[in-house]
Design an enzyme around this catalytic site. Structure first.
Site, PDB file in Angstrom:
ATOM      1  N   ARG A  37       0.848  -1.189   0.000  1.00  0.00           N
ATOM      2  CA  ARG A  37       0.000   0.000   0.000  1.00  0.00           C
ATOM      3  C   ARG A  37       0.889   1.247   0.000  1.00  0.00           C
ATOM      4  O   ARG A  37       1.979   1.247   0.563  1.00  0.00           O
ATOM      5  CB  ARG A  37      -0.883   0.032   1.255  1.00  0.00           C
ATOM      6  CG  ARG A  37      -2.079  -0.904   1.204  1.00  0.00           C
ATOM      7  CD  ARG A  37      -2.954  -0.728   2.428  1.00  0.00           C
ATOM      8  NE  ARG A  37      -2.241  -1.085   3.641  1.00  0.00           N
ATOM      9  CZ  ARG A  37      -1.714  -0.233   4.511  1.00  0.00           C
ATOM     10  NH1 ARG A  37      -1.858   1.063   4.346  1.00  0.00           N
ATOM     11  NH2 ARG A  37      -1.077  -0.662   5.569  1.00  0.00           N
ATOM     12  N   TYR A  49      -1.531  -3.764  -6.867  1.00  0.00           N
ATOM     13  CA  TYR A  49      -1.189  -4.530  -5.675  1.00  0.00           C
ATOM     14  C   TYR A  49      -2.170  -4.379  -4.516  1.00  0.00           C
ATOM     15  O   TYR A  49      -2.463  -3.259  -4.079  1.00  0.00           O
ATOM     16  CB  TYR A  49       0.211  -4.138  -5.172  1.00  0.00           C
ATOM     17  CG  TYR A  49       0.653  -5.056  -4.067  1.00  0.00           C
ATOM     18  CD1 TYR A  49       1.251  -6.280  -4.363  1.00  0.00           C
ATOM     19  CD2 TYR A  49       0.412  -4.743  -2.740  1.00  0.00           C
ATOM     20  CE1 TYR A  49       1.605  -7.154  -3.356  1.00  0.00           C
ATOM     21  CE2 TYR A  49       0.769  -5.618  -1.725  1.00  0.00           C
ATOM     22  CZ  TYR A  49       1.370  -6.828  -2.040  1.00  0.00           C
ATOM     23  OH  TYR A  49       1.716  -7.689  -1.043  1.00  0.00           O
ATOM     24  N   LYS A  56      -9.535  -2.433   2.009  1.00  0.00           N
ATOM     25  CA  LYS A  56      -9.237  -1.242   2.806  1.00  0.00           C
ATOM     26  C   LYS A  56     -10.085  -0.057   2.351  1.00  0.00           C
ATOM     27  O   LYS A  56     -10.530   0.754   3.156  1.00  0.00           O
ATOM     28  CB  LYS A  56      -7.744  -0.897   2.728  1.00  0.00           C
ATOM     29  CG  LYS A  56      -6.840  -2.015   3.264  1.00  0.00           C
ATOM     30  CD  LYS A  56      -7.193  -2.375   4.668  1.00  0.00           C
ATOM     31  CE  LYS A  56      -6.814  -3.755   5.079  1.00  0.00           C
ATOM     32  NZ  LYS A  56      -5.757  -4.001   5.978  1.00  0.00           N
ATOM     33  N   HIS A 116     -10.316  -2.213  11.807  1.00  0.00           N
ATOM     34  CA  HIS A 116      -9.214  -3.046  11.309  1.00  0.00           C
ATOM     35  C   HIS A 116      -8.928  -4.133  12.356  1.00  0.00           C
ATOM     36  O   HIS A 116      -7.916  -4.075  13.058  1.00  0.00           O
ATOM     37  CB  HIS A 116      -7.987  -2.154  11.080  1.00  0.00           C
ATOM     38  CG  HIS A 116      -6.872  -2.809  10.320  1.00  0.00           C
ATOM     39  ND1 HIS A 116      -5.581  -2.327  10.349  1.00  0.00           N
ATOM     40  CD2 HIS A 116      -6.834  -3.882   9.505  1.00  0.00           C
ATOM     41  CE1 HIS A 116      -4.809  -3.090   9.574  1.00  0.00           C
ATOM     42  NE2 HIS A 116      -5.547  -4.034   9.059  1.00  0.00           N
ATOM     43  N   SER A 136      -1.059  -3.191  10.458  1.00  0.00           N
ATOM     44  CA  SER A 136      -0.704  -4.076   9.350  1.00  0.00           C
ATOM     45  C   SER A 136       0.566  -4.865   9.669  1.00  0.00           C
ATOM     46  O   SER A 136       1.550  -4.309  10.179  1.00  0.00           O
ATOM     47  CB  SER A 136      -0.485  -3.243   8.087  1.00  0.00           C
ATOM     48  OG  SER A 136      -1.658  -2.514   7.806  1.00  0.00           O
ATOM     49  N   CYS A 177       1.119  -7.026  11.981  1.00  0.00           N
ATOM     50  CA  CYS A 177       1.435  -7.112  13.410  1.00  0.00           C
ATOM     51  C   CYS A 177       0.731  -8.282  14.093  1.00  0.00           C
ATOM     52  O   CYS A 177       0.594  -8.303  15.312  1.00  0.00           O
ATOM     53  CB  CYS A 177       1.122  -5.795  14.107  1.00  0.00           C
ATOM     54  SG  CYS A 177       2.266  -4.495  13.642  1.00  0.00           S
ATOM     55  N   ASP A 188      -8.975  -9.697   9.437  1.00  0.00           N
ATOM     56  CA  ASP A 188      -8.479  -8.353   9.106  1.00  0.00           C
ATOM     57  C   ASP A 188      -9.484  -7.235   9.394  1.00  0.00           C
ATOM     58  O   ASP A 188      -9.083  -6.144   9.778  1.00  0.00           O
ATOM     59  CB  ASP A 188      -8.063  -8.298   7.629  1.00  0.00           C
ATOM     60  CG  ASP A 188      -7.157  -7.123   7.292  1.00  0.00           C
ATOM     61  OD1 ASP A 188      -6.197  -6.870   8.048  1.00  0.00           O
ATOM     62  OD2 ASP A 188      -7.413  -6.438   6.286  1.00  0.00           O
ATOM     63  N   ARG A 196       2.265 -12.083  -0.287  1.00  0.00           N
ATOM     64  CA  ARG A 196       0.947 -12.381   0.294  1.00  0.00           C
ATOM     65  C   ARG A 196       0.346 -13.627  -0.308  1.00  0.00           C
ATOM     66  O   ARG A 196       0.663 -14.017  -1.423  1.00  0.00           O
ATOM     67  CB  ARG A 196      -0.006 -11.201   0.012  1.00  0.00           C
ATOM     68  CG  ARG A 196       0.415  -9.889   0.674  1.00  0.00           C
ATOM     69  CD  ARG A 196      -0.352  -9.637   1.925  1.00  0.00           C
ATOM     70  NE  ARG A 196       0.215  -8.549   2.716  1.00  0.00           N
ATOM     71  CZ  ARG A 196      -0.314  -8.143   3.873  1.00  0.00           C
ATOM     72  NH1 ARG A 196      -1.394  -8.708   4.363  1.00  0.00           N
ATOM     73  NH2 ARG A 196       0.261  -7.169   4.561  1.00  0.00           N
TER      74      ARG A 196
HETATM   75  P1  GTP Z   1      -2.037  -7.493   7.695  1.00  0.00           P
HETATM   76  O1  GTP Z   1      -2.542  -8.568   6.788  1.00  0.00           O
HETATM   77  O2  GTP Z   1      -0.996  -6.638   7.065  1.00  0.00           O
HETATM   78  O3  GTP Z   1      -3.122  -6.668   8.289  1.00  0.00           O
HETATM   79  O4  GTP Z   1      -1.192  -8.250   8.863  1.00  0.00           O
HETATM   80  P2  GTP Z   1      -1.614  -9.079  10.173  1.00  0.00           P
HETATM   81  O5  GTP Z   1      -1.886  -8.145  11.292  1.00  0.00           O
HETATM   82  O6  GTP Z   1      -2.639 -10.082   9.853  1.00  0.00           O
HETATM   83  O7  GTP Z   1      -0.239  -9.821  10.555  1.00  0.00           O
HETATM   84  P3  GTP Z   1       0.195 -11.368  10.423  1.00  0.00           P
HETATM   85  O8  GTP Z   1      -0.577 -12.254  11.356  1.00  0.00           O
HETATM   86  O9  GTP Z   1       0.199 -11.736   9.004  1.00  0.00           O
HETATM   87  O10 GTP Z   1       1.687 -11.310  10.961  1.00  0.00           O
HETATM   88  C1  GTP Z   1       2.666 -10.484  10.395  1.00  0.00           C
HETATM   89  C2  GTP Z   1       4.052 -10.965  10.760  1.00  0.00           C
HETATM   90  O11 GTP Z   1       4.204 -10.988  12.180  1.00  0.00           O
HETATM   91  C3  GTP Z   1       4.339 -12.376  10.259  1.00  0.00           C
HETATM   92  O12 GTP Z   1       5.645 -12.438   9.746  1.00  0.00           O
HETATM   93  C4  GTP Z   1       4.218 -13.218  11.509  1.00  0.00           C
HETATM   94  O13 GTP Z   1       5.027 -14.371  11.462  1.00  0.00           O
HETATM   95  C5  GTP Z   1       4.628 -12.262  12.627  1.00  0.00           C
HETATM   96  N1  GTP Z   1       3.914 -12.569  13.897  1.00  0.00           N
HETATM   97  C6  GTP Z   1       2.593 -12.812  14.044  1.00  0.00           C
HETATM   98  N2  GTP Z   1       2.275 -13.113  15.333  1.00  0.00           N
HETATM   99  C7  GTP Z   1       3.427 -13.066  16.026  1.00  0.00           C
HETATM  100  C8  GTP Z   1       3.760 -13.295  17.412  1.00  0.00           C
HETATM  101  O14 GTP Z   1       2.922 -13.605  18.256  1.00  0.00           O
HETATM  102  N3  GTP Z   1       5.076 -13.125  17.750  1.00  0.00           N
HETATM  103  C9  GTP Z   1       6.027 -12.787  16.830  1.00  0.00           C
HETATM  104  N4  GTP Z   1       7.268 -12.645  17.250  1.00  0.00           N
HETATM  105  N5  GTP Z   1       5.744 -12.580  15.508  1.00  0.00           N
HETATM  106  C10 GTP Z   1       4.483 -12.718  15.118  1.00  0.00           C
HETATM  107  C1  SPV Z   2      -2.784  -4.260   5.496  1.00  0.00           C
HETATM  108  O1  SPV Z   2      -1.850  -3.604   5.011  1.00  0.00           O
HETATM  109  O2  SPV Z   2      -3.302  -3.980   6.607  1.00  0.00           O
HETATM  110  C2  SPV Z   2      -3.287  -5.436   4.774  1.00  0.00           C
HETATM  111  C3  SPV Z   2      -2.748  -5.725   3.440  1.00  0.00           C
HETATM  112  O3  SPV Z   2      -4.165  -6.123   5.270  1.00  0.00           O
HETATM  113  S1  SPV Z   2      -3.466  -4.765   2.205  1.00  0.00           S
HETATM  114  O4  SPV Z   2      -4.643  -5.477   1.691  1.00  0.00           O
HETATM  115  O5  SPV Z   2      -2.485  -4.571   1.132  1.00  0.00           O
HETATM  116  O6  SPV Z   2      -3.902  -3.491   2.733  1.00  0.00           O
HETATM  117 MN    MN Z   3      -4.699  -5.442   7.389  1.00  0.00          MN
END
Ligand code: GTP
Ligand code: SPV
Ligand code: MN
Length: 601
Positions: free
Chosen positions: A86, A216, A225, A245, A267, A269, A294, A385
């Site tokens: 983004r 993308y 979003k 979110h 995002s 996290c 999400d 992704r």
């Molecule tokens: P968006 O799709 O961007 O909104 O991301 P999200 O909030 O769904 O994050 P996601 O669960 O995909 O995790 C993002 C990154 O953080 C990945 O590389 C995970 O492996 C890492 N991660 C997730 N949970 C944990 C955790 O509890 N501890 C640690 N150290 N890393 C984590």
């Molecule tokens: C985020 O960035 O919080 C996502 C990925 O979930 S995107 O769909 O590219 O915004």
């Molecule tokens: Mn997201």
């Protein structure tokens, strides 16, 4: 203009399901006159249509076929290397006044913006096919469900929208023939994928989104979003509900008692990972189910918050995903998955940093170049992704299609903070919880272009996604609380605190169950806690740490409140509030002052 998306020519019976709603027909006609496509393809979401689009995408190298034994019905897409995340600096909220967009959004005047975008879109689809994608956000029988149409010249967008939304005939049926029915207009063109001509513009008053110059993720899957959060949050405030979110998960105890929680993390996290959590062996009989990973749309009923997931699939971060960290995600992406910007192995499989097992001796990286373990570059882009249907998730909650949603017992905020913020704490009440959300911060990630690892305030994880003035958004949160006779408890978590050695203090992933269990105990009024200046903290024995290999020192560090760090933190809250130029509600200013005062008690 460079034709990055040559037209395709479907046989009879494909691409010709014209909607009957005159307002839709008029709009498509108008956009056709502007963009001048070779032909128009009306999507119906059928299997036959999907197969045709995949075949054409393979011919045009929009997709790469993967080893169908290893990852059946799955494909790889490589986006332009200039277009991998983004882009917040070219994302605009186009309200009549700048004040409506508020201090945290880029604003541009609607009439001028339409002119600028229409100039870019003039003839932009020459030699291309214009796809019309009807879709629904939300379970079709939910009062919150919204119909949208996305016009796009990208086959990748169509294929992704089919996974991410309820797409096709189901949406046409839901919309019906009323020319005055409410629906969202989304217009997307790749143009020539030039970062200098990339804009993602929202017109909340017109329920319209125009996105150009990108191919993308969140820039172009306009359901996500753009509609579900930016336009969604605008509508939610007007209509008295919430668009957030947030992931939504169910927690079921061995006795069969079930709670749902919603969690806002910025995002990349940890939302997808938390939503698919598998409890460690010690928590035998506990079960976690996923409603969403999400986005949450929530409304008030009987004094409680009820949430639905508007989406139909997951667009998740790939790197770091493994059978060890997230088995449910791995099972979800074993088949019927559209991968973007991961590495391709010599046997046609996908690979990324953090996948189980040793790295391949040779692969093609996300840019299409040769890669070996000695390469300096990453094989998969950090923001690579997967798009996968939520039906693939073995832990999908049985009530995910329930129109009325699931009742929310707790709201959790969380960010990526190396220091200062403890593993978990609980707000004293709703307004204090709103303050925790409003002041949360996180280290930036690869999900958006720009610096990574920089701490920034990201209120309720909505900084890039709130479609109106953030001060009004805070006020909306406070007002919602007043209407809740049975409000969720509010917590803040931080899985990412680091020790002096620079390593994470907390193992995270499945072990986050231990923290979740404490939060559920608190919801049931049977969890212990100690009062701290920032909120209710568990003492080490309030957390069930049985069977976890962690030393006392680390636990103390995880739960510790360092007064010097917090003095700095609270000063930063003030700086942040001040930077918003007077829009922050008095109640939140007071919460800050009270927190400062509690440190002096
Ligand atoms: P968006 O799709 O961007 O909104 O991301 P999200 O909030 O769904 O994050 P996601 O669960 O995909 O995790 C993002 C990154 O953080 C990945 O590389 C995970 O492996 C890492 N991660 C997730 N949970 C944990 C955790 O509890 N501890 C640690 N150290 N890393 C984590
Ligand atoms: C985020 O960035 O919080 C996502 C990925 O979930 S995107 O769909 O590219 O915004
Ligand atoms: Mn997201």
């Amino acid at each position: 203009m460079k034709n990055v998306a040559p037209a395709i020519f479907p046989p009879n019976g494909i691409g010709d399901t014209t909607p009957t709603n005159q307002a839709v027909l008029d709009w498509v006609h108008e956009i056709g006159k502007l963009t001048k496509p070779e032909n128009i393809f009306w999507c119906d979401g059928s299997e036959r249509e999907n197969e045709f689009l995949i075949a054409e995408s393979l011919k045009q190298n929009v997709l790469i076929k993967l080893n169908q034994k290893k990852v059946p019905r799955s494909y790889l897409h490589r986006s332009n290397p200039n277009d991998v995340a983004r882009v917040e600096k070219v994302t605009f909220i186009c309200t009549p006044t700048k004040e409506e967009a508020g201090p945290t959004n880029n604003w541009s005047e609607p009439a001028e913006t339409y002119s600028k975008l229409y100039a870019l879109l003039n003839g932009a689809m020459r030699g291309r096919t214009m796809f019309v994608v009807p879709y629904i956000m939300g379970p079709p029988d939910s009062p919150l469900a919204k119909v949208g149409f996305e016009i796009t010249d990208s086959k990748y967008v169509v294929l992704s929208m089919r996974i991410m939304t309820r797409m096709g005939k189901v949406a046409l049926d839901r919309l019906g023939n009323d020319p005055k029915a409410e629906w969202n207009r989304g217009l997307h063109s790749l143009l020539d994928v030039d970062p200098d001509r990339r804009f993602i513009c929202h017109f909340p008053q017109d329920n319209t989104i125009i996105s150009v110059g990108s191919g993308y993720g969140g820039n172009v899957l306009l359901s996500k979003k753009c509609l579900a959060l930016r336009i969604g949050s605008y509508l939610a405030r007007k209509q008295g509900w919430m668009a957030e979110h947030m992931l939504i998960l169910g927690v079921e105890s061995p006795e069969g008692k079930k709670h749902y929680v919603a969690a806002a993390f910025p995002s990349a996290c940890g939302k997808t990972n938390f939503a698919m959590l598998i409890p460690p062996a010690h928590f035998k009989g506990w079960k976690i189910t996923t409603v969403g990973d999400d986005i949450a749309w929530m409304e008030i009923r009987d004094g409680r918050l009820f949430a639905v997931n508007p989406e139909n699939g997951y667009f998740g971060v790939v790197p770091g995903t493994s059978y060890k960290s997230n088995p449910n995600a791995m099972k979800s992406i074993e088949h019927d998955t559209l991968y973007t910007n991961v590495a391709l192995t010599d046997d046609g499989d996908v690979w990324w940093e953090g996948k189980d097992g040793p790295p391949p001796k040779h692969a093609i990286d996300w840019r299409g170049n040769d890669w070996t373990p000695d390469s300096k570059e990453k094989a998969a882009h950090p923001n690579s992704r997967f798009a996968t249907p939520m039906r693939n998730n073995p832990a999908l909650d049985p009530d995910v299609e329930k129109g009325e949603g699931v009742p929310i017992s707790a709201i959790i905020f969380g960010g990526r903070r190396s220091d200062t913020v403890p593993l978990v704490y609980e707000a004293f009440d709703w307004t204090h919880g709103v303050y925790l959300g409003a002041t949360m911060a996180s280290e930036t990630t690869a999900a958006a272009t720009g610096a990574v690892g920089k701490v920034r305030r990201d209120p309720m994880a909505m900084l890039p996604f709130c479609g109106y003035n953030i001060g009004d958004y805070f006020r909306h949160w406070i007002d919602i609380g007043k209407r809740l006779s049975n409000p969720p408890l509010i917590f803040n978590v931080n899985w990412f605190r680091k020790g002096a050695d620079g390593k994470f203090l907390w193992p995270g992933f499945g072990e986050n169950m231990r923290v979740l269990k404490w939060m559920i105990d608190r919801c049931q009024q049977n969890g212990g806690a100690v009062k701290s200046p920032v909120g209710w903290l568990p003492s080490p024995h309030d957390l069930d740490l049985d069977g976890l290999d962690i030393d006392h020192r680390s636990v103390a560090d995880l739960l510790g409140i360092d007064h010097e760090e917090w003095e700095k933190e609270l000063a930063e809250h003030k700086t942040f509030f001040d930077s918003l130029g007077g829009v922050v509600p008095e109640q939140l200013q007071k919460q800050r002052e009270r927190t400062v005062a509690r440190f002096k008690e």
